[in-house]
Design an enzyme around this catalytic site. Structure first.
Site, mmCIF file in Angstrom:
data_model
loop_
_atom_site.group_PDB
_atom_site.id
_atom_site.type_symbol
_atom_site.label_atom_id
_atom_site.label_comp_id
_atom_site.label_asym_id
_atom_site.label_seq_id
_atom_site.Cartn_x
_atom_site.Cartn_y
_atom_site.Cartn_z
ATOM 1 C CG HIS A 105 -1.900 -1.167 1.207
ATOM 2 N ND1 HIS A 105 -2.688 -1.537 0.150
ATOM 3 C CD2 HIS A 105 -2.119 -2.105 2.186
ATOM 4 C CE1 HIS A 105 -3.358 -2.634 0.467
ATOM 5 N NE2 HIS A 105 -3.024 -3.006 1.682
ATOM 6 C CG ASP A 159 -5.045 -6.343 -0.283
ATOM 7 O OD1 ASP A 159 -4.977 -7.264 0.541
ATOM 8 O OD2 ASP A 159 -5.053 -5.141 0.061
HETATM 9 ZN ZN ZN Z 1 -3.232 -7.029 2.400
#
Ligand code: ZN
Length: 452
Positions: free
Chosen positions: A267, A318
């Site tokens: 991220h 993800d």
């Molecule tokens: Zn993750």
């Protein structure tokens, strides 16, 4: 052998390219060649991407958390359902879900995956008879699908910043550093039965799920394999870590760890300009998950600042709410355009955005997974994907526009074939184990939903 009418080599597009694969690697490349009997004929061949960040089990929740409940915070429905799933998820279900996820990734054009694996124990937290039981289930799914696997067992010791105890749903994740070391060792032993491109790294979940001493003590367990960590995903996380450690999460990692080219910062959304430049210059890969980051409302990554500082990046799916490489690429670029009120953002200087993000993600994804791939070149793993240039969304494009067409105009339907380290798993757009995997998935997901 693979015969491609066109192939994207490091020096650019070439015609009539014959690729020889030996022991999973590209052992010969002939340009201007003739197809020979037995060759797999494809329209256009690209280096296939690594999917650098996945939590396979979350695929079972896709589409179940998109409703709003008055008076609840926006994250609540997602977290509540995840914990209810975790109260029930069995090893067999974990394996069936992972098989579906890995199959869908390959059909979408990913040759490999970094599985950030954090469910280790039984509901309630008791250790399975084999401490690496659930890692073994991920390996079984990888073996069935043939995807290249970098397995990343997660160190998760605390329920929140400041060493808060694990809450109920988190008990299945929990290990101290010593037990984590035993888990990784057991996973490495199991991985030896898999193809030689399999890797086992480590993933300290995040600063909030560990503490400074434990994190530094765990790093040697990586033993030269990749280190992945969630960092700076949401503003609250940044505020919590700042209040606890006196530094923002990326700032703290830069000051206190040897973060570098074998690290992947997942991220890295909420960074200052200074953190952006210094993390980029460390050589760490930014693990971007544009669809999930949009789904969870995380905010956009600082693409222009990262690229200007020479930062490496890759793409991950993800939460697996949607597994689509083409959509992941365009969501990355569109998130930048929406924020900046501008077009063609994710490219340094001039040039094709599709090419910049596709080839950038190919290189960075391979780096993040410790995988010798990301280009069609001698000695690289044969992680390659074929697309159909006669498809309506690509047929009118010049060579220098093909990756723009792939990123912005096409769906994954243009993908015809995929090889993971030379294993030819997708043919004619379908995974060779598709029927078996879908059947296992239907039973599994229905069983999970009935039990909720
Ligand atoms: Zn993750």
């Amino acid at each position: 052998m693979i015969f491609a009418q066109r192939a994207l080599l490091p020096q650019g597009w070439a015609e009539n390219v014959r690729i020889t694969v030996a022991d999973g690697h590209i052992s010969a490349i002939s340009v201007g060649a003739k197809a020979q009997a037995g060759d797999v004929l494809v329209s256009a061949l690209l280096p296939a991407l690594a999917n650098l960040h996945s939590h396979a089990f979350q695929r079972a929740m896709a589409g179940m958390t998109e409703h709003r409940i008055a008076g609840r915070d926006s994250f609540w429905t997602w977290r509540d359902l995840m914990y209810r799933f975790l109260d029930r998820l069995t090893p067999e279900q974990m394996q069936a879900i992972a098989a579906l996820v890995f199959m869908e990734m390959q059909e979408a054009g990913y040759a490999s995956v970094g599985e950030f694996h954090y469910v280790h124990h039984q509901p309630g937290g008791a250790v399975y008879a084999d401490i690496a039981e659930l890692s073994g289930r991920i390996f079984a799914a990888a073996d069935l699908t043939g995807i290249g696997l970098t397995h990343l067992p997660v160190l998760y010791s605390y329920g929140g910043a400041g060493e808060q105890p694990l809450a109920a749903g988190q008990l299945r994740f929990g290990n101290d550093v010593d037990r984590f070391a035993r888990l990784v060792e057991a996973a490495r032993a199991l991985a030896r039965a898999l193809p030689s491109d399999t890797r086992v790294g480590i993933a300290p979940h995040s600063l909030r799920a560990t503490n400074p001493g434990d994190l530094l003590r765990a790093l040697p367990i990586a033993a030269g394999n990749p280190v992945h960590i969630h960092v700076a995903e949401q503003p609250k996380e940044v505020a919590d870590i700042s209040a606890w450690l006196g530094a923002r999460p990326v700032e703290w990692l830069l000051a206190n760890t040897p973060i570098g080219a074998d690290w992947c910062a997942i991220h890295a959304t909420h960074m200052t300009e200074d953190e952006t430049v210094r993390l980029a210059q460390s050589g760490a890969v930014a693990g971007l998950c544009p669809i999930t980051e949009a789904n969870l409302g995380d905010g956009p990554f600082n693409g222009p600042g990262w690229l200007a500082a020479g930062g490496a990046f890759g793409i991950g799916s993800d939460s697996n709410v949607r597994i689509s490489l083409t959509e992941e690429l365009r969501t990355l670029e569109y998130s930048q355009r929406l924020r900046d009120i501008a077009r063609n953002v994710m490219v340094v200087g001039e040039g094709s955005v599709g090419q910049a993000i596709y080839l950038g993600a190919a290189k960075g994804g391979a780096q993040a997974l410790g995988r010798k791939s990301g280009a069609i070149a001698l000695g690289m793993l044969a992680d390659v994907v074929a697309i159909d240039l006669s498809h309506p969304s690509l047929c009118a494009l010049r060579n220098d526009q093909i990756l723009d067409g792939l990123a912005f105009a096409a769906s994954d339907a243009v993908i015809t074939d995929l090889w993971s380290a030379g294993r030819h798993q997708v043919r004619g757009g379908r995974h060779i184990q598709r029927d078996q995997i879908i059947a296992g998935w239907r039973v599994t997901v229905q069983g999970l939903v009935d039990a909720l």
